[in-house]
Motif scaffolding. Structure first.
Motif, PDB file in Angstrom:
ATOM      1  N   SER A  26     -40.377 -59.166  33.254  1.00 32.55           N
ATOM      2  CA  SER A  26     -39.754 -60.482  33.404  1.00 32.55           C
ATOM      3  C   SER A  26     -38.378 -60.413  34.062  1.00 32.55           C
ATOM      4  O   SER A  26     -38.031 -61.265  34.889  1.00 32.55           O
ATOM      5  CB  SER A  26     -39.641 -61.164  32.041  1.00 32.55           C
ATOM      6  OG  SER A  26     -40.909 -61.347  31.452  1.00 32.55           O
ATOM      7  N   LEU A  35     -34.738 -65.936  30.523  1.00 34.29           N
ATOM      8  CA  LEU A  35     -35.833 -65.333  29.774  1.00 34.29           C
ATOM      9  C   LEU A  35     -35.724 -65.653  28.286  1.00 34.29           C
ATOM     10  O   LEU A  35     -36.720 -66.001  27.635  1.00 34.29           O
ATOM     11  CB  LEU A  35     -35.833 -63.821  29.987  1.00 34.29           C
ATOM     12  CG  LEU A  35     -36.862 -63.031  29.170  1.00 34.29           C
ATOM     13  CD1 LEU A  35     -38.275 -63.500  29.481  1.00 34.29           C
ATOM     14  CD2 LEU A  35     -36.717 -61.532  29.433  1.00 34.29           C
ATOM     15  N   ARG A  39     -38.455 -67.765  26.161  1.00 33.44           N
ATOM     16  CA  ARG A  39     -39.115 -67.096  25.037  1.00 33.44           C
ATOM     17  C   ARG A  39     -38.914 -67.852  23.727  1.00 33.44           C
ATOM     18  O   ARG A  39     -39.866 -68.118  22.995  1.00 33.44           O
ATOM     19  CB  ARG A  39     -38.581 -65.677  24.916  1.00 33.44           C
ATOM     20  CG  ARG A  39     -39.176 -64.904  23.769  1.00 33.44           C
ATOM     21  CD  ARG A  39     -38.580 -63.519  23.663  1.00 33.44           C
ATOM     22  NE  ARG A  39     -39.198 -62.777  22.582  1.00 33.44           N
ATOM     23  CZ  ARG A  39     -38.856 -61.540  22.245  1.00 33.44           C
ATOM     24  NH1 ARG A  39     -37.913 -60.920  22.917  1.00 33.44           N
ATOM     25  NH2 ARG A  39     -39.468 -60.932  21.239  1.00 33.44           N
ATOM     26  N   ALA A  83     -32.634 -57.878  27.072  1.00 34.50           N
ATOM     27  CA  ALA A  83     -33.020 -58.205  28.446  1.00 34.50           C
ATOM     28  C   ALA A  83     -32.069 -57.556  29.447  1.00 34.50           C
ATOM     29  O   ALA A  83     -32.494 -57.029  30.483  1.00 34.50           O
ATOM     30  CB  ALA A  83     -33.036 -59.724  28.633  1.00 34.50           C
ATOM     31  N   VAL A 216     -43.925 -63.840  30.596  1.00 36.37           N
ATOM     32  CA  VAL A 216     -43.106 -64.735  29.763  1.00 36.37           C
ATOM     33  C   VAL A 216     -43.987 -65.489  28.772  1.00 36.37           C
ATOM     34  O   VAL A 216     -43.629 -65.635  27.589  1.00 36.37           O
ATOM     35  CB  VAL A 216     -42.318 -65.720  30.644  1.00 36.37           C
ATOM     36  CG1 VAL A 216     -41.632 -66.774  29.792  1.00 36.37           C
ATOM     37  CG2 VAL A 216     -41.281 -64.969  31.477  1.00 36.37           C
TER      38      VAL A 216
END
Length: 319
Positions: A26, A35, A39, A83, A216
């Motif tokens: 992602s 992201l 999420r 991330a 995702v």
């Protein structure tokens, strides 16, 4: 364990072992804040209606401060740092480093004092050896298998580990009487609201590619939303103690997927670090004659990259 219990156990071992792969895919096209927004927002859309329907939001207003603190240290901070870290580190390396969470959890509970008679329990030789092995494993991974340019990413993972270790302590001490599904659903909603401005501002101008969209969706709907529903079923079927054993299988799944799907390196140092970290985690969180909060928190706090539900919390959910 029943056959149903084994099926649920196997499902959770895989479901909470693949987020590292999906995050790695992602962040190739999405900013970390975007992201996190996708999420948490999509997962909240699944869990909130179910929590409302089951009446699991009642009473949460009385513990709002602890709920906000849990959201910050367990979701808002770790999701973003994770991330960011995977923009530099491999998914398999990240999964291995996150496996040190039970070790940090055991240390924190020792420092803060557990619920055992007398407030604190001695670490004992077995747990002390576990802590030393875990530290040695992390040192081997970072010192021999991580480039100097990636040390900031390692520090970011360190922040994730700390957050995942603190979150379950808050659960055990402040939120253990609340329904687990309600706590998770509201926390995900709050996190989505926090990242709404930055997530939209940093969203790509063009729609992401098919693999990224799929990653995702799976990360949000399966690995976060559906995962907790399955996890609660697993707890009800086999009990919280057996359910948390998945935390020792998730890193292996993360490494296997990283090597097979993304063609990531698996070196001798990785193998040694893997064995040391997981062995240390098992020994450091081993249940002693006096079951203290370290047993409740240390084993469960790294269940998935969400960090998840401490044993006290899951026990209250299964009642």
């Amino acid at each position: 364990m029943s056959r149903r219990g084994w099926v649920l156990f196997a499902a959770m071992s895989v479901i909470w072992g693949i987020p590292y792969l999906l995050i790695k895919v992602s962040v190739e096209e999405l900013a970390p804040s975007t992201l996190v927004l996708a999420r948490t927002g999509l997962a909240a859309l699944i869990l909130l209606p179910i929590a409302v329907f089951q009446g699991q939001l009642r009473g949460l207003r009385t513990v709002w401060l602890a709920l906000v603190a849990y959201t910050l240290v367990e979701i808002c901070g770790p999701f973003l740092l994770l991330a960011h870290a995977e923009t530099r580190l491999s998914s398999s390396m990240t999964g291995l480093l996150i496996a040190a969470v039970p070790i940090v959890g055991a240390v924190l509970v020792r420092l803060l004092g557990g619920r055992a008679p007398g407030g604190r329990e001695r670490l004992g030789p077995r747990r002390l050896i576990g802590l030393l092995l875990g530290v040695a494993g992390v040192a081997a991974l970072v010192g021999l298998d991580v480039a100097t340019d990636d040390l900031l990413a390692v520090l970011a993972v360190g922040g994730v580990v700390l957050g995942y270790a603190i979150g379950p302590i808050i659960l055990a001490r402040r939120l253990s009487e609340q329904p687990g599904l309600g706590v998770v659903a509201v926390s995900l909603m709050l996190a989505a609201l926090v990242y709404l401005p930055a997530g939209i501002a940093e969203a790509p101008r063009e729609w992401p590619s098919g693999p990224v969209v799929a990653a995702v969706l799976v990360l949000a709907l399966i690995c976060t939303g559906l995962a907790f529903l399955v996890f609660f079923e697993l707890i009800a079927e086999v009990g919280p103690a057996r359910a948390t054993v998945i935390t020792y299988i998730n890193p292996a799944v993360a490494v296997l997927l990283g090597v097979l799907v993304l063609d990531e390196r698996f070196t001798a140092v990785t193998a040694i670090g893997f064995v040391l970290v997981l062995t240390g985690a098992v020994l450091a969180t081993a249940r002693s004659e006096v079951a203290d909060e370290a047993d409740q928190v240390g084993v469960a706090c790294q269940a998935a990259d969400l960090g998840g539900v401490g044993e006290s919390d899951t026990a209250s959910t299964s009642r």
